[in-house]
Design a protein around this motif. Structure first.
Motif, PDB file in Angstrom:
ATOM      1  N   MET A 228      39.886 -36.981  30.824  1.00 46.30           N
ATOM      2  CA  MET A 228      38.669 -37.371  30.111  1.00 46.30           C
ATOM      3  C   MET A 228      37.571 -37.668  31.123  1.00 46.30           C
ATOM      4  O   MET A 228      37.804 -38.331  32.137  1.00 46.30           O
ATOM      5  CB  MET A 228      38.920 -38.613  29.261  1.00 46.30           C
ATOM      6  N   LEU A 229      36.375 -37.166  30.867  1.00 52.39           N
ATOM      7  CA  LEU A 229      35.260 -37.409  31.779  1.00 52.39           C
ATOM      8  C   LEU A 229      34.540 -38.715  31.466  1.00 52.39           C
ATOM      9  O   LEU A 229      33.852 -39.265  32.337  1.00 52.39           O
ATOM     10  CB  LEU A 229      34.292 -36.231  31.744  1.00 52.39           C
ATOM     11  N   ASP A 230      34.677 -39.193  30.239  1.00 50.72           N
ATOM     12  CA  ASP A 230      34.100 -40.490  29.887  1.00 50.72           C
ATOM     13  C   ASP A 230      34.984 -41.141  28.830  1.00 50.72           C
ATOM     14  O   ASP A 230      34.767 -40.971  27.634  1.00 50.72           O
ATOM     15  CB  ASP A 230      32.669 -40.345  29.381  1.00 50.72           C
ATOM     16  N   GLU A 231      35.999 -41.861  29.294  1.00 48.08           N
ATOM     17  CA  GLU A 231      36.968 -42.439  28.365  1.00 48.08           C
ATOM     18  C   GLU A 231      36.383 -43.572  27.528  1.00 48.08           C
ATOM     19  O   GLU A 231      37.019 -44.037  26.577  1.00 48.08           O
ATOM     20  CB  GLU A 231      38.182 -42.940  29.126  1.00 48.08           C
ATOM     21  N   HIS A 232      35.172 -44.025  27.843  1.00 44.30           N
ATOM     22  CA  HIS A 232      34.555 -45.120  27.094  1.00 44.30           C
ATOM     23  C   HIS A 232      33.544 -44.636  26.053  1.00 44.30           C
ATOM     24  O   HIS A 232      32.905 -45.454  25.398  1.00 44.30           O
ATOM     25  CB  HIS A 232      33.868 -46.086  28.066  1.00 44.30           C
ATOM     26  N   ASP A 233      33.407 -43.329  25.894  1.00 41.39           N
ATOM     27  CA  ASP A 233      32.476 -42.774  24.916  1.00 41.39           C
ATOM     28  C   ASP A 233      33.101 -42.875  23.527  1.00 41.39           C
ATOM     29  O   ASP A 233      34.021 -42.119  23.189  1.00 41.39           O
ATOM     30  CB  ASP A 233      32.150 -41.319  25.263  1.00 41.39           C
ATOM     31  N   ASP A 234      32.614 -43.804  22.719  1.00 39.21           N
ATOM     32  CA  ASP A 234      33.235 -44.055  21.422  1.00 39.21           C
ATOM     33  C   ASP A 234      32.793 -43.072  20.336  1.00 39.21           C
ATOM     34  O   ASP A 234      33.053 -43.302  19.150  1.00 39.21           O
ATOM     35  CB  ASP A 234      32.994 -45.496  20.965  1.00 39.21           C
ATOM     36  N   ARG A 235      32.176 -41.984  20.735  1.00 34.31           N
ATOM     37  CA  ARG A 235      31.859 -40.929  19.770  1.00 34.31           C
ATOM     38  C   ARG A 235      32.940 -39.851  19.721  1.00 34.31           C
ATOM     39  O   ARG A 235      32.945 -39.029  18.807  1.00 34.31           O
ATOM     40  CB  ARG A 235      30.527 -40.265  20.131  1.00 34.31           C
ATOM     41  N   THR A 236      33.854 -39.826  20.694  1.00 32.69           N
ATOM     42  CA  THR A 236      34.740 -38.671  20.863  1.00 32.69           C
ATOM     43  C   THR A 236      36.068 -38.820  20.120  1.00 32.69           C
ATOM     44  O   THR A 236      36.537 -39.929  19.831  1.00 32.69           O
ATOM     45  CB  THR A 236      35.047 -38.426  22.349  1.00 32.69           C
ATOM     46  N   MET A 238      39.050 -38.082  21.385  1.00 34.09           N
ATOM     47  CA  MET A 238      40.060 -38.684  22.246  1.00 34.09           C
ATOM     48  C   MET A 238      39.980 -40.218  22.237  1.00 34.09           C
ATOM     49  O   MET A 238      41.002 -40.899  22.249  1.00 34.09           O
ATOM     50  CB  MET A 238      39.913 -38.171  23.680  1.00 34.09           C
ATOM     51  N   TYR A 239      38.785 -40.745  22.232  1.00 31.66           N
ATOM     52  CA  TYR A 239      38.605 -42.207  22.216  1.00 31.66           C
ATOM     53  C   TYR A 239      39.315 -42.817  21.008  1.00 31.66           C
ATOM     54  O   TYR A 239      40.065 -43.801  21.143  1.00 31.66           O
ATOM     55  CB  TYR A 239      37.113 -42.539  22.185  1.00 31.66           C
ATOM     56  N   TRP A 240      39.116 -42.241  19.830  1.00 29.98           N
ATOM     57  CA  TRP A 240      39.663 -42.832  18.614  1.00 29.98           C
ATOM     58  C   TRP A 240      41.125 -42.471  18.405  1.00 29.98           C
ATOM     59  O   TRP A 240      41.889 -43.287  17.849  1.00 29.98           O
ATOM     60  CB  TRP A 240      38.809 -42.436  17.411  1.00 29.98           C
ATOM     61  N   LEU A 241      41.569 -41.294  18.846  1.00 28.93           N
ATOM     62  CA  LEU A 241      42.983 -40.957  18.748  1.00 28.93           C
ATOM     63  C   LEU A 241      43.820 -41.932  19.571  1.00 28.93           C
ATOM     64  O   LEU A 241      44.894 -42.364  19.146  1.00 28.93           O
ATOM     65  CB  LEU A 241      43.226 -39.523  19.213  1.00 28.93           C
ATOM     66  N   ARG A 243      43.283 -44.901  19.982  1.00 32.81           N
ATOM     67  CA  ARG A 243      43.256 -46.199  19.309  1.00 32.81           C
ATOM     68  C   ARG A 243      43.874 -46.149  17.918  1.00 32.81           C
ATOM     69  O   ARG A 243      43.718 -47.078  17.124  1.00 32.81           O
ATOM     70  CB  ARG A 243      41.810 -46.722  19.265  1.00 32.81           C
ATOM     71  N   GLY A 244      44.581 -45.054  17.625  1.00 37.06           N
ATOM     72  CA  GLY A 244      45.359 -44.982  16.397  1.00 37.06           C
ATOM     73  C   GLY A 244      44.634 -44.495  15.167  1.00 37.06           C
ATOM     74  O   GLY A 244      45.145 -44.629  14.054  1.00 37.06           O
ATOM     75  N   TYR A 245      43.464 -43.893  15.333  1.00 39.13           N
ATOM     76  CA  TYR A 245      42.712 -43.343  14.204  1.00 39.13           C
ATOM     77  C   TYR A 245      42.871 -41.822  14.142  1.00 39.13           C
ATOM     78  O   TYR A 245      43.002 -41.158  15.184  1.00 39.13           O
ATOM     79  CB  TYR A 245      41.225 -43.673  14.334  1.00 39.13           C
ATOM     80  N   ALA A 246      42.848 -41.285  12.940  1.00 38.44           N
ATOM     81  CA  ALA A 246      42.727 -39.841  12.771  1.00 38.44           C
ATOM     82  C   ALA A 246      41.255 -39.464  12.924  1.00 38.44           C
ATOM     83  O   ALA A 246      40.368 -40.219  12.511  1.00 38.44           O
ATOM     84  CB  ALA A 246      43.234 -39.411  11.397  1.00 38.44           C
ATOM     85  N   THR A 247      41.003 -38.318  13.539  1.00 33.13           N
ATOM     86  CA  THR A 247      39.626 -37.906  13.805  1.00 33.13           C
ATOM     87  C   THR A 247      39.286 -36.639  13.041  1.00 33.13           C
ATOM     88  O   THR A 247      40.135 -35.769  12.837  1.00 33.13           O
ATOM     89  CB  THR A 247      39.402 -37.674  15.306  1.00 33.13           C
TER      90      THR A 247
END
Length: 270
Positions: A228-236, A238-241, A243-247
């Motif tokens: 990941m190039l920006d693991e803190h980008d909460d729009r992506t 990968m960020y939400w997956l 954290r246990g969310y379906a995207t």
């Protein structure tokens, strides 16, 4: 077994006609789970690859004949195996195998393994839904974050059903398909919810492993790690997956960078 027409199998024109494909093949659990859900909402036509076709992206078959073999047919349901790629499956179904009626919806998956971030560029699952929107049909792809062939994909059914209900009720924007990724549900973990996301623009690194064959000579095996190039980008996604969310990522096939057209024109005209 001879293929009957939709009229002969008494498909109900008052119910949506749902075309289903995947890239794992007809005998994987994922597509079986997707069929279970789709049959609750419409008549189903399955056109799936005869062989595992992961990573084929939107490849099409140009160098040999493509054959279609009927696997099962009953009222409101037809399943066929296709000797080509995932893109071939959808193309062939719409243009030749479903002559009496166009599908109202194309579904792909449930893929065994994520199609998140830039990995979706390589995905045969995504090729199915790209073909769908190229034919003007609303389309949704589903993927689950576990890769084993015997993975229990029925745990995804509540998420699949929720997305399917909303799409059938509200439709999708023109030329837009959905890429749905579902995190693993093991050891009592549940999906926390659904998040609309953008694709993570990471990259694959360490993609090839050099090996030596026991009989002599080197060869290479594809492997790799996703970075990941920006693991803190909460729009992506990968960020939400993580954290246990379906995207749910809306995608389209127009690869033109419209914002750059004028700049490139000026560059070329100098």
């Amino acid at each position: 077994m001879r293929l009957k027409s939709a009229k002969q199998t008494q498909m109900d024109n008052n119910r949506p006609l749902i075309l289903i494909s995947n890239d794992d093949g007809y005998h994987y659990n994922g597509i079986k789970s997707l069929i279970k859900v789709a049959q609750r909402y419409g008549d189903v036509f399955v056109a799936a690859p005869a062989e595992h076709q992961s990573g084929k992206s939107s490849a099409i078959t140009l160098d040999r004949p493509v054959r279609a073999h009927l696997q099962e047919q009953r009222e409101g349901f037809t399943a066929m195996e296709i000797s080509g790629t995932p893109a071939d499956c959808v193309k062939l179904a719409i243009s030749q195998l479903m002559p009496d009626r166009r599908p109202d919806l194309v579904l792909a998956g449930i893929n065994h393994g994520y199609n998140m971030g830039i990995s979706s560029l390589y995905s045969g699952t995504m090729a199915c839904v790209y073909e769908g929107i190229m034919h003007g049909v609303p389309s949704v792809a589903f993927s689950y974050g576990l890769y084993g062939r015997d993975t229990d994909t029925d745990v995804c059914i509540p998420i699949v059903e929720k997305v399917l209900q909303r799409v059938l009720r509200d439709g999708l924007p023109q030329d837009v398909c959905l890429n749905v990724n579902i995190p693993p549900m093991t050891d009592g973990r549940q999906v926390k919810g659904l998040k609309a996301t953008i694709s993570d623009l990471g990259r694959w690194v360490n993609e090839w492993e050099k090996r030596t064959h026991p009989m002599g000579g080197d060869y290479y095996w594809m492997t790799g790690e996703y970075e990941m190039l920006d693991e803190h980008d909460d729009r992506t996604d990968m960020y939400w997956l993580r954290r246990g969310y379906a995207t749910v990522t809306p995608c389209h096939i127009d690869q033109t960078d419209h914002d750059s057209v004028d700049r490139i024109a000026r560059m070329l005209e100098q």
